[in-house]
Write an enzyme that holds these catalytic residues in place. Structure first.
Site, mmCIF file in Angstrom:
data_model
loop_
_atom_site.group_PDB
_atom_site.id
_atom_site.type_symbol
_atom_site.label_atom_id
_atom_site.label_comp_id
_atom_site.label_asym_id
_atom_site.label_seq_id
_atom_site.Cartn_x
_atom_site.Cartn_y
_atom_site.Cartn_z
ATOM 1 N N ARG A 17 2.044 46.677 44.913
ATOM 2 C CA ARG A 17 1.870 47.975 45.574
ATOM 3 C C ARG A 17 2.657 49.113 44.913
ATOM 4 O O ARG A 17 2.453 50.280 45.243
ATOM 5 C CB ARG A 17 2.235 47.865 47.060
ATOM 6 C CG ARG A 17 1.123 47.186 47.859
ATOM 7 C CD ARG A 17 1.312 47.419 49.324
ATOM 8 N NE ARG A 17 2.268 46.483 49.895
ATOM 9 C CZ ARG A 17 3.005 46.743 50.981
ATOM 10 N NH1 ARG A 17 2.917 47.914 51.575
ATOM 11 N NH2 ARG A 17 3.846 45.851 51.448
ATOM 12 N N LYS A 24 9.138 45.761 39.728
ATOM 13 C CA LYS A 24 9.571 46.439 40.959
ATOM 14 C C LYS A 24 11.089 46.573 41.056
ATOM 15 O O LYS A 24 11.595 47.651 41.388
ATOM 16 C CB LYS A 24 9.035 45.679 42.178
ATOM 17 C CG LYS A 24 9.493 46.308 43.484
ATOM 18 C CD LYS A 24 8.719 45.818 44.678
ATOM 19 C CE LYS A 24 9.158 44.447 45.117
ATOM 20 N NZ LYS A 24 8.552 44.087 46.409
ATOM 21 N N GLY A 85 6.175 30.943 46.619
ATOM 22 C CA GLY A 85 6.829 31.253 47.896
ATOM 23 C C GLY A 85 8.337 31.314 47.770
ATOM 24 O O GLY A 85 8.912 30.893 46.762
ATOM 25 N N TYR A 375 26.609 79.111 20.838
ATOM 26 C CA TYR A 375 26.753 77.670 20.645
ATOM 27 C C TYR A 375 28.119 77.357 20.072
ATOM 28 O O TYR A 375 28.526 77.929 19.063
ATOM 29 C CB TYR A 375 25.664 77.144 19.692
ATOM 30 C CG TYR A 375 25.819 75.669 19.375
ATOM 31 C CD1 TYR A 375 25.837 74.732 20.401
ATOM 32 C CD2 TYR A 375 25.978 75.228 18.059
ATOM 33 C CE1 TYR A 375 26.004 73.386 20.124
ATOM 34 C CE2 TYR A 375 26.146 73.869 17.772
ATOM 35 C CZ TYR A 375 26.151 72.959 18.809
ATOM 36 O OH TYR A 375 26.316 71.618 18.544
ATOM 37 N N GLY A 432 30.829 91.604 13.732
ATOM 38 C CA GLY A 432 29.522 91.157 14.210
ATOM 39 C C GLY A 432 28.569 90.910 13.047
ATOM 40 O O GLY A 432 28.632 91.588 12.023
HETATM 41 C C1 UD1 Z 1 10.081 37.034 53.826
HETATM 42 C C2 UD1 Z 1 10.404 36.020 54.902
HETATM 43 C C3 UD1 Z 1 10.253 36.657 56.268
HETATM 44 C C4 UD1 Z 1 11.139 37.880 56.384
HETATM 45 C C5 UD1 Z 1 10.850 38.841 55.245
HETATM 46 C C6 UD1 Z 1 11.858 39.958 55.242
HETATM 47 C C7 UD1 Z 1 9.709 33.910 53.935
HETATM 48 C C8 UD1 Z 1 8.680 32.848 53.934
HETATM 49 N N1 UD1 Z 1 9.503 34.907 54.781
HETATM 50 O O1 UD1 Z 1 8.757 37.439 53.992
HETATM 51 O O2 UD1 Z 1 10.594 35.734 57.275
HETATM 52 O O3 UD1 Z 1 10.946 38.501 57.630
HETATM 53 O O4 UD1 Z 1 10.955 38.160 53.974
HETATM 54 O O5 UD1 Z 1 11.482 40.905 54.302
HETATM 55 O O6 UD1 Z 1 10.691 33.800 53.245
HETATM 56 N N2 UD1 Z 1 9.774 36.088 45.956
HETATM 57 C C9 UD1 Z 1 9.962 35.309 44.858
HETATM 58 N N3 UD1 Z 1 9.119 34.282 44.629
HETATM 59 C C10 UD1 Z 1 8.097 33.999 45.454
HETATM 60 C C11 UD1 Z 1 7.905 34.793 46.594
HETATM 61 C C12 UD1 Z 1 8.754 35.824 46.830
HETATM 62 O O7 UD1 Z 1 10.897 35.549 44.077
HETATM 63 O O8 UD1 Z 1 7.376 33.026 45.163
HETATM 64 C C13 UD1 Z 1 10.701 37.191 46.202
HETATM 65 C C14 UD1 Z 1 10.017 38.537 46.278
HETATM 66 O O9 UD1 Z 1 9.986 39.141 44.991
HETATM 67 C C15 UD1 Z 1 10.923 39.300 47.225
HETATM 68 C C16 UD1 Z 1 11.462 38.220 48.147
HETATM 69 O O10 UD1 Z 1 11.272 37.000 47.483
HETATM 70 O O11 UD1 Z 1 12.017 39.881 46.542
HETATM 71 C C17 UD1 Z 1 10.762 38.174 49.498
HETATM 72 O O12 UD1 Z 1 9.393 37.984 49.272
HETATM 73 P P1 UD1 Z 1 8.307 38.683 50.185
HETATM 74 O O13 UD1 Z 1 6.959 38.270 49.742
HETATM 75 O O14 UD1 Z 1 8.605 40.120 50.307
HETATM 76 O O15 UD1 Z 1 8.657 37.999 51.572
HETATM 77 P P2 UD1 Z 1 7.756 37.935 52.822
HETATM 78 O O16 UD1 Z 1 6.717 36.894 52.607
HETATM 79 O O17 UD1 Z 1 7.316 39.286 53.152
#
Ligand code: UD1
Ligand code: MG
Length: 468
Positions: A17, A24, A85, A375, A432
């Protein structure tokens, strides 16, 4: 001794986004990349190490952070490919963590968490419990909800997409920040699966394992949403920037600094102010800037890496940037409007620098003045020197830079070129329009320009008559 803290910073996500080619976590808030805010906070906590989990554009993120590897906080990178995740992300980090510590999980896109808040969370963790940073949100849509059972005991975090209607009404959310004893974390992560609405390995599932193992899960509930706000879009970044700047402005006002408008100030670094400092609208401060007692900064100034001594006045539209060398402005000096002070400008007390005057790598002793269109580069200027309008130091011969020395009480006329290396002797005057290539004696009038010639009764050429 308190348990050692290892910080894990998640920074592998894509940041779609942002619609940007830049990763980011390298977008800037208050002039500093988001992830650097997180690392600085970890440094303040005196963590043992920080492990940054990279994935999307890993090379760029790692390259940008490489210089920090020399810093106070040992920094390591682990890669998460592909990104399955948050649980999967932290799984990549645990092999480099030691079981005797506490792991503090942070996100590279959450820049404004305060060290005090994390310190309090670590106290709650106490080296033995799973501790979650939580808060209540008026609109918790999208976040993981904190499900509490009898006696308010935390039982689970349920992700929004997996939550029931009833669970979605819970206002308390998981901030994304937790502290957990590493040896427990290691065991719980090994039990994760991806049987959920998003088909991801959720870090948040470790809560249910802790509960199943009969270990208490504690929540440290805060009220300040800014501290856990994450950035996903340019709009959120701009909003958080304003909120942050507003806080900086309020702290300055609280201290006694008079800001013409707290909504029109940007501090991108560390600004320290003495007593009775006044700052007009739309000023930007970058790097380390200190303003002495009674300093006044006019509207629309950019001041970076500079020390401005007591009583100095910086008139509107002045640009000061000391970069690595710094700039110093002496007591009572008057700078601008429309002046430019570059790295290595060292101005003594009561120096005057006027409109369209550029000063670089030069020292001006007390009372020296350069008021218009001039300058001064690589120059040493003595006390009370008056440097005329339009004059310049020709400090560069195309290959090397040379110094110009202007001794005390010299008057340089308008539109002079001082070809360095050259010394203008004390008390001397330069006429000057002179181009000075040789040293001049003290007290002398030196003139180096074509002699004036007047041809009497000069008949101007006439246009040839038009042909019929
Ligand atoms: C996560 C939490 C959620 C919480 C929210 C707060 C989980 C499953 N859920 O949600 O409970 O309320 O944060 O903002 O943890 N990232 C990685 N690798 C990945 C996925 C994510 O490095 O495979 C990093 C992202 O870049 C980010 C952070 O982890 O910096 C959180 O990821 P994001 O997708 O924003 O978390 P949510 O699923 O929104
Ligand atoms: Mg997600």
């Amino acid at each position: 001794m308190a348990t050692q803290v290892d910080v894990v910073i998640m920074a592998a996500g894509k940041g779609t986004r942002m619609k940007s080619l830049r990763p980011k976590v390298l977008h800037r808030l208050a002039g500093k990349p988001l992830v650097n805010h997180v690392i600085d906070c970890a440094t303040r906590l005196q963590a043992r190490r920080a492990v940054v989990i990279t994935g999307h554009q890993a090379e760029q993120v790692e390259a940008a952070l490489a210089p920090l590897a020399m810093g106070a906080l040992p920094l390591q990178f682990v890669r998460q490919m592909p990104q399955l995740g948050t649980g999967h992300a932290v799984q990549q980090a645990v092999p480099v963590l030691d079981d005797d510590g506490v792991t503090l999980v942070l996100s590279g896109d959450v820049p404004l968490t305060q060290a005090d808040t994390l310190h309090a969370l670590l106290q709650v963790c106490d080296g033995q419990h799973l501790a979650l940073l939580t808060l209540d949100l008026p609109d918790p849509t999208g976040y993981g909800r904190i499900v509490r059972g009898p006696g308010e005991v935390v039982q689970a975090i349920v992700e929004h997409k997996d939550a029931s209607e009833e669970q979605r009404r819970i206002a308390e959310i998981y901030s994304g920040i937790m502290a957990v004893p590493t040896r427990l974390l290691r065991g719980w992560l090994a039990r994760l699966d991806n049987q959920n609405a998003q088909g991801e390995y959720y870090l948040t599932d470790i809560v249910k394992f802790a509960v199943a193992d009969g270990l208490p899960v504690l929540a440290h509930r805060i009220h300040d949403a800014l501290q856990v706000a994450g950035i996903n879009s340019p709009a959120q970044l701009a909003e958080l920037e304003r909120a942050h700047q507003r806080r900086v402005a309020e702290a300055l006002l609280e201290q006694g600094v008079r800001l013409a408008d707290p909504a029109r100030l940007d501090v991108r670094g560390a600004l320290t102010c003495g007593q009775d400092v006044e700052i007009d609208i739309n000023c930007v401060f970058e790097g380390a800037v200190s303003l002495g007692d009674g300093v006044r900064i006019g509207a629309h100034c950019v001041v970076a890496n500079a020390q401005i001594a007591a009583g100095a006045v910086i008139h509107p539209f002045t640009h000061i940037d000391g970069e690595k060398l710094g700039v110093t402005v002496g007591e009572g000096a008057l700078i601008g409007p429309f002046a430019r002070l570059r790295p290595g400008a060292e101005l003594g007390a009561d120096v005057h620098i006027g409109n369209f005057v550029e000063v670089k790598n030069s020292t001006l002793a007390a009372g020296a003045k350069a008021n218009h269109l001039a300058y001064l580069g690589d120059a040493t200027v003595g006390e009370r020197v008056n440097y005329g309008a339009g004059s310049i130091t020709a400090n560069y011969d195309g290959a090397n830079k040379h110094r110009t020395v202007i001794e005390a009480d010299v008057h340089i006329g308008s539109n002079c070129v001082l070809v360095a290396p050259v010394t203008i002797g004390a008390g001397g005057t330069v006429g000057g329009g002179s181009t000075i290539t040789k040293d001049t004696p003290a007290g002398a009038l030196s003139v180096a320009r074509g002699k004036q010639l007047s041809v009497p009764n000069w008949a101007r050429p006439q246009k040839a008559p038009k042909k019929a």
